[in-house]
Design a protein around this motif. Structure first.
Motif, mmCIF file in Angstrom:
data_model
loop_
_atom_site.group_PDB
_atom_site.id
_atom_site.type_symbol
_atom_site.label_atom_id
_atom_site.label_comp_id
_atom_site.label_asym_id
_atom_site.label_seq_id
_atom_site.Cartn_x
_atom_site.Cartn_y
_atom_site.Cartn_z
ATOM 1 N N ILE A 141 0.863 -1.173 0.000
ATOM 2 C CA ILE A 141 0.000 0.000 0.000
ATOM 3 C C ILE A 141 0.906 1.231 0.000
ATOM 4 C CG2 ILE A 141 -1.766 1.306 1.249
ATOM 5 C CD1 ILE A 141 -2.598 -1.446 2.495
ATOM 6 N N VAL A 142 0.759 2.048 -1.016
ATOM 7 C CA VAL A 142 1.564 3.268 -1.127
ATOM 8 C C VAL A 142 0.613 4.457 -1.216
ATOM 9 C CG1 VAL A 142 3.368 4.495 -2.371
ATOM 10 C CG2 VAL A 142 3.365 1.987 -2.350
ATOM 11 N N ASN A 143 0.718 5.347 -0.268
ATOM 12 C CA ASN A 143 -0.119 6.541 -0.235
ATOM 13 C C ASN A 143 0.669 7.734 -0.753
ATOM 14 O OD1 ASN A 143 -2.221 5.070 1.048
ATOM 15 N ND2 ASN A 143 -1.195 5.329 3.024
ATOM 16 N N VAL A 144 0.120 8.401 -1.746
ATOM 17 C CA VAL A 144 0.791 9.591 -2.275
ATOM 18 C C VAL A 144 0.380 10.761 -1.387
ATOM 19 C CG1 VAL A 144 1.121 11.106 -4.244
ATOM 20 C CG2 VAL A 144 0.834 8.641 -4.596
ATOM 21 N N ALA A 145 1.286 11.148 -0.502
ATOM 22 C CA ALA A 145 1.040 12.267 0.409
ATOM 23 C C ALA A 145 1.678 13.516 -0.209
ATOM 24 C CB ALA A 145 1.598 11.955 1.787
ATOM 25 N N LEU A 150 4.233 16.951 6.011
ATOM 26 C CA LEU A 150 5.349 16.967 6.961
ATOM 27 C C LEU A 150 5.626 18.357 7.502
ATOM 28 C CD1 LEU A 150 7.717 14.654 4.893
ATOM 29 C CD2 LEU A 150 6.542 14.027 7.004
ATOM 30 N N ILE A 151 5.318 19.375 6.708
ATOM 31 C CA ILE A 151 5.506 20.765 7.123
ATOM 32 C C ILE A 151 4.241 21.530 6.745
ATOM 33 C CG2 ILE A 151 8.019 20.677 6.853
ATOM 34 C CD1 ILE A 151 7.710 22.175 4.214
ATOM 35 N N GLY A 152 4.201 22.806 7.035
ATOM 36 C CA GLY A 152 3.053 23.614 6.663
ATOM 37 C C GLY A 152 3.332 24.485 5.453
ATOM 38 N N TYR A 153 2.298 24.782 4.699
ATOM 39 C CA TYR A 153 2.350 25.757 3.615
ATOM 40 C C TYR A 153 1.167 26.703 3.781
ATOM 41 C CZ TYR A 153 5.627 22.667 1.103
ATOM 42 O OH TYR A 153 6.697 21.886 0.740
ATOM 43 N N ALA A 154 1.378 27.957 3.550
ATOM 44 C CA ALA A 154 0.290 28.928 3.655
ATOM 45 C C ALA A 154 -0.720 28.729 2.528
ATOM 46 C CB ALA A 154 0.850 30.352 3.601
ATOM 47 N N TYR A 155 -1.962 29.037 2.830
ATOM 48 C CA TYR A 155 -3.068 29.069 1.865
ATOM 49 C C TYR A 155 -3.522 27.695 1.378
ATOM 50 C CZ TYR A 155 -1.659 33.925 1.967
ATOM 51 O OH TYR A 155 -1.315 35.190 2.404
ATOM 52 N N GLY A 165 -2.749 13.870 7.988
ATOM 53 C CA GLY A 165 -3.558 12.723 8.373
ATOM 54 C C GLY A 165 -3.194 11.470 7.614
ATOM 55 N N VAL A 166 -2.906 11.610 6.320
ATOM 56 C CA VAL A 166 -2.507 10.455 5.509
ATOM 57 C C VAL A 166 -1.232 9.828 6.057
ATOM 58 C CG1 VAL A 166 -1.633 9.750 3.242
ATOM 59 C CG2 VAL A 166 -3.661 11.211 3.399
ATOM 60 N N ILE A 167 -0.276 10.660 6.447
ATOM 61 C CA ILE A 167 0.976 10.119 6.980
ATOM 62 C C ILE A 167 0.751 9.460 8.336
ATOM 63 C CG2 ILE A 167 3.264 10.755 7.847
ATOM 64 C CD1 ILE A 167 3.383 12.814 5.551
ATOM 65 N N VAL A 187 4.697 8.318 -0.043
ATOM 66 C CA VAL A 187 5.690 9.135 -0.748
ATOM 67 C C VAL A 187 5.227 10.581 -0.633
ATOM 68 C CG1 VAL A 187 6.518 7.361 -2.318
ATOM 69 C CG2 VAL A 187 4.546 8.750 -2.990
ATOM 70 N N CYS A 188 6.189 11.469 -0.440
ATOM 71 C CA CYS A 188 5.886 12.879 -0.172
ATOM 72 C C CYS A 188 6.583 13.771 -1.191
ATOM 73 C CB CYS A 188 6.335 13.251 1.239
ATOM 74 S SG CYS A 188 5.533 12.284 2.530
#
Length: 264
Positions: A141-145, A150-155, A165-167, A187-188
């Motif tokens: 099972i591979v989730n494309v995250a 892992l970090i935040g991005y604005a907007y 949540g996926v991770i 994978v991120c």
């Protein structure tokens, strides 16, 4: 790629959600190149058929109407996929969206839509494969995250929340299944050269008055390599995680972002 590696997934049935373009299409093509038979899953038939037309005859099955937020549609899609290609051994949860809006202007309906598409879908789709993977003693099972998991991005607060949540789900499920022969990884990718990111670039340009090139540069700036990731680079990592050679790798969030995020 060596001849031996090119067939390391021979006989495996892989199902890829969101397979009609971008990262999903690249993953499907790579898994077929590795010898897998692939179900191309998505809501709309034309883009899925376009991907299917680029693959060898008999290598794939098109499962349209596969709405990852609708448990009944997912059940119908899996039933059709199994009838066509047999039990699913590899699941790639790739479907998602990333609308951009400030948190203060974000309506609950859009928040809910992103959470449903990007997070709840992973729960819904994954529950449909575990019984057959357990019976086979093998599953990938591979989730494309995203680096946004892992970090935040604005907007893109809803997208960040969903991918975090996926991770978290990836890590919890990896522990539950650690002794079953099933691995669960994410994978991120960082900003990747896909229609989704091109849309984001156009949105930035429209809202800021910058040129498309300037808008692209604002996204690329965070990548030490100074470029967008390619879909094929993401697909390479997914193909490895799907192989028997990655049997000891589970619960991982593998970053593909040119050094932008260094998980440790």
């Amino acid at each position: 790629m060596s001849a031996a590696l090119s067939q390391r997934l021979e006989g495996r049935h892989a199902l890829v959600t969101g397979a009609g373009g971008g990262i999903g299409a690249a993953i499907a093509r790579r898994l077929v190149a590795e010898g897998a038979r692939v179900t191309l899953a998505g809501r709309r038939k034309p883009p899925l058929e376009a991907v299917a037309d680029s693959l060898p005859e008999g290598a794939c099955f098109v499962a349209d109407g596969f709405d990852v937020t609708d448990p009944e549609a997912v059940a119908r899609g899996f039933a059709a996929a199994r009838a066509a290609l047999g039990p699913v051994a590899i699941l790639v949860n790739n479907a998602g969206e990333a609308p951009s809006e400030s948190f203060e202007k974000l309506h609950f309906e859009m928040w809910q839509k992103v959470i449903n598409t990007d997070l709840n879908s992973v729960f819904i789709v994954t529950q449909h494969v575990l019984a057959e993977m357990r019976a086979a003693g093998f599953g990938r099972i591979v989730n494309v995250a995203s680096t946004a998991g892992l970090i935040g991005y604005a907007y893109v607060s809803a997208y960040c929340a969903a991918k975090h949540g996926v991770i978290g789900l990836t890590r919890a499920l990896a522990l539950e299944l650690a002794r079953t022969g099933i691995t669960v990884n994410a994978v991120c990718p960082g900003f990747t050269d896909t229609p989704l990111v091109q849309g984001a670039i156009e949105n930035i340009a429209a809202k800021t008055g910058r040129s498309l090139e300037q808008s692209k540069a604002s996204l690329v700036r965070g990548n030490p390599q100074g470029r967008l990731v390619t879909s094929e680079e993401v697909a390479d990592s997914v193909a490895w995680l799907a192989s028997s050679g990655a049997s000891a790798v589970t619960g991982q969030a593998i970053v593909i972002a040119g050094g932008e995020v260094m998980a440790g």
